[in-house]
Design a protein around this motif. Structure first.
Motif, PDB file in Angstrom:
ATOM      1  N   UNK A  40       0.853  -1.191   0.000  1.00 33.33           N
ATOM      2  CA  UNK A  40       0.000   0.000   0.000  1.00 33.33           C
ATOM      3  C   UNK A  40       0.889   1.240   0.000  1.00 33.33           C
ATOM      4  N   UNK A  41       0.402   2.367  -0.518  1.00 35.76           N
ATOM      5  CA  UNK A  41       1.156   3.615  -0.397  1.00 35.76           C
ATOM      6  C   UNK A  41       1.378   3.941   1.076  1.00 35.76           C
ATOM      7  N   UNK A  42       2.574   4.372   1.442  1.00 29.53           N
ATOM      8  CA  UNK A  42       2.859   4.618   2.867  1.00 29.53           C
ATOM      9  C   UNK A  42       1.927   5.637   3.515  1.00 29.53           C
ATOM     10  N   UNK A 131       6.497  -1.923  19.314  1.00 26.38           N
ATOM     11  CA  UNK A 131       5.032  -1.994  19.321  1.00 26.38           C
ATOM     12  C   UNK A 131       4.539  -2.709  18.065  1.00 26.38           C
ATOM     13  N   UNK A 132       4.049  -3.920  18.208  1.00 29.00           N
ATOM     14  CA  UNK A 132       3.613  -4.685  17.036  1.00 29.00           C
ATOM     15  C   UNK A 132       2.579  -3.924  16.216  1.00 29.00           C
ATOM     16  N   UNK A 133       1.763  -3.136  16.908  1.00 28.76           N
ATOM     17  CA  UNK A 133       0.713  -2.376  16.246  1.00 28.76           C
ATOM     18  C   UNK A 133       1.278  -1.479  15.151  1.00 28.76           C
ATOM     19  N   UNK A 134       2.422  -0.852  15.435  1.00 32.30           N
ATOM     20  CA  UNK A 134       2.952   0.146  14.510  1.00 32.30           C
ATOM     21  C   UNK A 134       4.261  -0.294  13.861  1.00 32.30           C
ATOM     22  N   UNK A 135       4.536  -1.593  13.935  1.00 31.96           N
ATOM     23  CA  UNK A 135       5.587  -2.208  13.135  1.00 31.96           C
ATOM     24  C   UNK A 135       4.962  -3.177  12.139  1.00 31.96           C
ATOM     25  N   UNK A 136       3.731  -2.887  11.734  1.00 31.73           N
ATOM     26  CA  UNK A 136       2.981  -3.794  10.867  1.00 31.73           C
ATOM     27  C   UNK A 136       3.288  -3.580   9.390  1.00 31.73           C
ATOM     28  N   UNK A 137       3.967  -2.483   9.062  1.00 29.61           N
ATOM     29  CA  UNK A 137       4.339  -2.203   7.675  1.00 29.61           C
ATOM     30  C   UNK A 137       5.834  -1.923   7.589  1.00 29.61           C
ATOM     31  N   UNK A 138       6.439  -2.365   6.518  1.00 32.95           N
ATOM     32  CA  UNK A 138       7.834  -2.039   6.216  1.00 32.95           C
ATOM     33  C   UNK A 138       7.864  -1.246   4.923  1.00 32.95           C
ATOM     34  N   UNK A 139       8.429  -0.063   4.954  1.00 29.35           N
ATOM     35  CA  UNK A 139       8.549   0.756   3.756  1.00 29.35           C
ATOM     36  C   UNK A 139       9.661   0.211   2.860  1.00 29.35           C
ATOM     37  N   UNK A 140       9.383   0.034   1.585  1.00 30.87           N
ATOM     38  CA  UNK A 140      10.377  -0.498   0.660  1.00 30.87           C
ATOM     39  C   UNK A 140      10.567   0.454  -0.518  1.00 30.87           C
ATOM     40  N   UNK A 173       4.030  -5.675  -6.155  1.00 34.87           N
ATOM     41  CA  UNK A 173       4.924  -4.554  -5.843  1.00 34.87           C
ATOM     42  C   UNK A 173       5.305  -3.792  -7.111  1.00 34.87           C
ATOM     43  N   UNK A 174       5.895  -4.488  -8.057  1.00 31.24           N
ATOM     44  CA  UNK A 174       6.382  -3.801  -9.260  1.00 31.24           C
ATOM     45  C   UNK A 174       5.238  -3.220 -10.084  1.00 31.24           C
ATOM     46  N   UNK A 175       4.051  -3.834 -10.007  1.00 29.78           N
ATOM     47  CA  UNK A 175       2.911  -3.331 -10.766  1.00 29.78           C
ATOM     48  C   UNK A 175       2.475  -1.939 -10.339  1.00 29.78           C
ATOM     49  N   UNK A 176       2.705  -1.611  -9.059  1.00 29.06           N
ATOM     50  CA  UNK A 176       2.372  -0.259  -8.584  1.00 29.06           C
ATOM     51  C   UNK A 176       3.165   0.783  -9.368  1.00 29.06           C
ATOM     52  N   UNK A 271      11.890   9.126  -5.934  1.00 35.93           N
ATOM     53  CA  UNK A 271      11.656   7.680  -5.966  1.00 35.93           C
ATOM     54  C   UNK A 271      10.622   7.339  -4.895  1.00 35.93           C
ATOM     55  N   UNK A 272       9.464   6.784  -5.286  1.00 34.48           N
ATOM     56  CA  UNK A 272       8.404   6.490  -4.302  1.00 34.48           C
ATOM     57  C   UNK A 272       8.706   5.247  -3.463  1.00 34.48           C
ATOM     58  N   UNK A 273       8.310   5.305  -2.207  1.00 38.87           N
ATOM     59  CA  UNK A 273       8.251   4.122  -1.355  1.00 38.87           C
ATOM     60  C   UNK A 273       6.925   3.410  -1.584  1.00 38.87           C
ATOM     61  N   UNK A 274       6.889   2.124  -1.276  1.00 37.56           N
ATOM     62  CA  UNK A 274       5.649   1.366  -1.197  1.00 37.56           C
ATOM     63  C   UNK A 274       5.744   0.514   0.056  1.00 37.56           C
ATOM     64  N   UNK A 275       4.695   0.547   0.887  1.00 37.08           N
ATOM     65  CA  UNK A 275       4.729  -0.141   2.174  1.00 37.08           C
ATOM     66  C   UNK A 275       4.284  -1.593   2.034  1.00 37.08           C
TER      67      UNK A 275
END
Length: 662
Positions: A40-42, A131-140, A173-176, A271-275
């Motif tokens: 998803x978009x960050x 905090x698992x709640x807010x480590x649920x996404x990794x920005x790539x 991922x790459x399709x975004x 360069x965009x991130x994608x989460x």
């Protein structure tokens, strides 16, 4: 519904009312918008995080828990005036907790992010709040970076293997990027001049200071910013690095000034991130909170006496010293062209991959972790690998510790003793734990149990006297405690003791070294933490093993190891220690966490082998740092490798080429 869950539901009612809007308003639920999506978009991930308002009850719960866990943290008082070259980690921990307790926060995320950043910037991977709640996404970012040397000059580059590497994330991922018309593939191998308007290396320094954490040494953190190879899940893998793969969704893109490969034209590219979602699946705010944020059965510890454990069923507990490189950060395979082509040596497993180089005289042990799937099998495999090397006529060994985050303390000591021979005696370091008032009560409770002790890490017979004799269950190593003053703070510790690792060795250790110790060398990128740091320090201090470090920033020093604590306790581990001796109602005991978080801490100290018999005693720490550096606690001993090399396009992501060069 259990009473605890009922209470928790009442406490979280304001949050859940936000997380579970009525059906007509579902379209406005930011978590529902991204529920079930892999990438998803960050900005949309951040909107979901910020759907939960600040809750004072949860703040008090988390900060009270942290304040009382910090009582057990062996390095707390060192942070008041961290010694050179680690002075950037200086922090008044208690003052920061007080500040966090009075700061106005708009959302629960804002509070947790502030706490997460605070512990991260202690630069001790053993002591961090997750905090698992807010480590649920990794920005790539589809542009991981690395420092490479070309024609004698080092620069930051987007990794040349970006296409082969990033493409493994798949079309979701790459399709975004295809959809928005962004051609990230053409940036592979580009020379990076600036990032976010800063010189590229200066921006790398900024990430090392604010995002990386885990390591006291700035130079080691710089290498953590870059992409690198590692072993993950028994396979060769590649990290995105802390710039391109942070567990932080505050950035939507990064602006690069760069020169594409095979070009001389300078370009500025956003360069965009994608989460990448790495948490527990959800469909809306309510389910996101319930699945990722609410304390579960694994969050807090248990009273193991209620689980039916008694003295007759006791097994020796295995201490760990490791960092957490992200909670569930995605492991991506090393692209095929970079995987070693030499045959794998018999005995290679999920933790160690071994090879014999084309010269037929060099055996390589790539020890990717000291936390294998099978504790005993690691020992069996080590013996098998050494035997295969001997049969093949190998005359020298190269040990690669790149991105080894540590693991079982006793496996680090086993590998050390197996290489050095049992003639060295005890294979580890002298150790102490903090003797705070609650810790003294815990040890006293174990002593009172005597032969009926249920056995946790505080149990006396987990440890040995300095003559290697195991302590009796009735020995109180906290009484008397040892006086200790750090930066003017009185901070008593336990009496010194040793690990009892040799009791867990299931493979006979050779009496003498199977290979001459001067024919063993170590290579890594310095991202060698905890048990790995202790192993490399043992090899360096006791046997003068030659160590070479690759990478880093030109002109900056890099230590050969990261933080070298002697044992880490996760929050649930410490809670189990307290509950299992009936002290969970003690006014000094940390409360159960109401949210699914983990505040881990460094529980034991290792003392440098240079002169472990000389205690710091009551002298001022800073004076000792200046006058008697060899007598310091291991984590604060500054030790540099004998050799340092930059990565090149041939070695940065190609283990076999690096080994041959080394």
């Amino acid at each position: 519904m259990t009473p605890r869950r009922t209470l928790l539901s009442l406490l979280l009612a304001p949050l859940l009312s936000v997380a579970a809007p009525s059906s007509p308003a579902a379209a406005s639920d930011p978590c529902a918008k991204i529920g079930g999506l892999e990438f998803v978009p960050p900005a949309e991930a951040l909107a979901c995080y910020k759907a939960f308002p600040f809750n004072e009850t949860l703040r008090q719960n988390v900060l009270t828990n942290m304040a009382r866990v910090f009582d057990f943290y062996t390095f707390e008082d060192f942070y008041l005036n961290s010694p050179p070259p680690f002075q950037e980690s200086t922090k008044n921990i208690r003052a920061t907790l007080a500040q966090l307790n009075t700061t106005r926060f708009a959302t629960d995320y804002d509070f947790n992010k502030a706490v997460y950043d605070f512990t991260t910037q202690l630069n001790d991977g053993h002591t961090r709040y997750f905090p698992s709640c807010y480590n649920a996404f990794q920005n790539l970012l589809p542009a991981p970076v690395v420092s490479l040397e070309e024609n004698g000059v080092q620069n930051v580059f987007i990794v040349p293997d970006a296409v082969e590497f990033v493409s493994q994330l798949g079309p979701n991922y790459t399709g975004f990027f295809d959809k928005i018309g962004f051609n990230w593939q053409r940036l592979a191998g580009a020379k990076v001049l600036e990032i976010e308007g800063m010189d590229a290396y200066s921006y790398v320094d900024l990430i090392a200071d604010t995002v990386s954490g885990n390591y006291l040494d700035h130079g080691v953190r710089v290498n953590s910013v870059f992409s690198s190879y590692r072993i993950s899940g028994g396979a060769f893998s590649q990290r995105f690095g802390d710039l391109a793969g942070p567990e932080d969704v505050t950035h939507t893109s990064l602006k690069f000034k760069l020169i594409p490969a095979n070009s001389t034209r300078v370009e500025t590219v956003g360069i965009p991130y994608l989460a990448d979602f790495i948490g527990v699946p959800f469909t809306d705010s309510s389910s996101f909170w319930e699945n990722n944020c609410v304390a579960n059965d694994a969050t807090n510890g248990i009273d193991i006496r209620s689980a039916g454990v008694n003295a007759a069923k006791r097994t020796r507990k295995q201490p760990k010293a490791s960092i957490i490189d992200g909670l569930n950060s995605r492991a991506i395979n090393l692209p095929g062209p970079f995987i070693p082509t030499q045959p794998v040596v018999n005995g290679s497993d999920d933790a160690i991959q071994s090879f014999i180089l084309p010269d037929k005289k060099t055996g390589v042990m790539f020890v990717g972790t000291f936390e294998p799937n099978d504790f005993n099998q690691f020992q069996v495999d080590t013996a098998a690998i050494i035997s295969e090397f001997q049969k093949a006529g190998v005359t020298q060994i190269l040990i690669d510790l790149t991105d080894n985050g540590g693991g079982f303390v006793c496996l680090g000591q086993f590998l050390h003793q197996f290489l050095a021979g049992s003639q060295i005696g005890d294979p580890g370091f002298q150790s102490t734990s903090r003797a705070n008032p609650l810790a003294q009560k815990i040890v006293a409770a174990h002593v009172a149990m005597g032969e009926n002790d249920i056995g946790t890490f505080y149990s006396p017979d987990n440890w040995a006297f300095l003559n290697t004799t195991i302590q009796p269950v009735t020995f109180n190593y906290n009484n008397p405690s040892v006086p200790f003053v750090v930066n003017g703070r009185v901070d008593p510790t336990s009496q010194r003791f040793l690990d009892t690792c040799t009791e867990s060795f299931v493979v006979p250790v050779p009496k003498t070294p199977p290979f001459p110790l001067n024919k063993i060398a170590i290579v890594s990128n310095g991202n060698c933490a905890s048990t790995c740091a202790m192993f490399s320090t043992l090899m360096f201090e006791r046997h003068h093993t030659k160590i070479a470090i690759f990478g880093g920033k030109p002109g900056e020093q890099v230590q050969y190891k990261g933080m070298a604590g002697n044992q880490v306790l996760e929050w649930s581990d410490l809670d189990t220690e307290i509950k299992s001796v009936g002290l969970d109602s003690d006014p000094l005991a940390p409360p159960d966490l109401l949210v699914n978080s983990n505040f881990r801490h460094n529980w034991r100290t290792a003392w440098s082998f240079f002169n472990e018999q000389i205690p710091i005693g009551i002298y001022d720490l800073f004076f000792l740092m200046m006058m008697f550096l060899p007598f310091l606690i291991l984590a604060y001993v500054s030790e540099f490798p004998q050799l340092r090399f930059p990565y090149t396009k041939d070695t940065y992501n190609n283990p076999q080429n690096l080994w041959i060069f080394a």
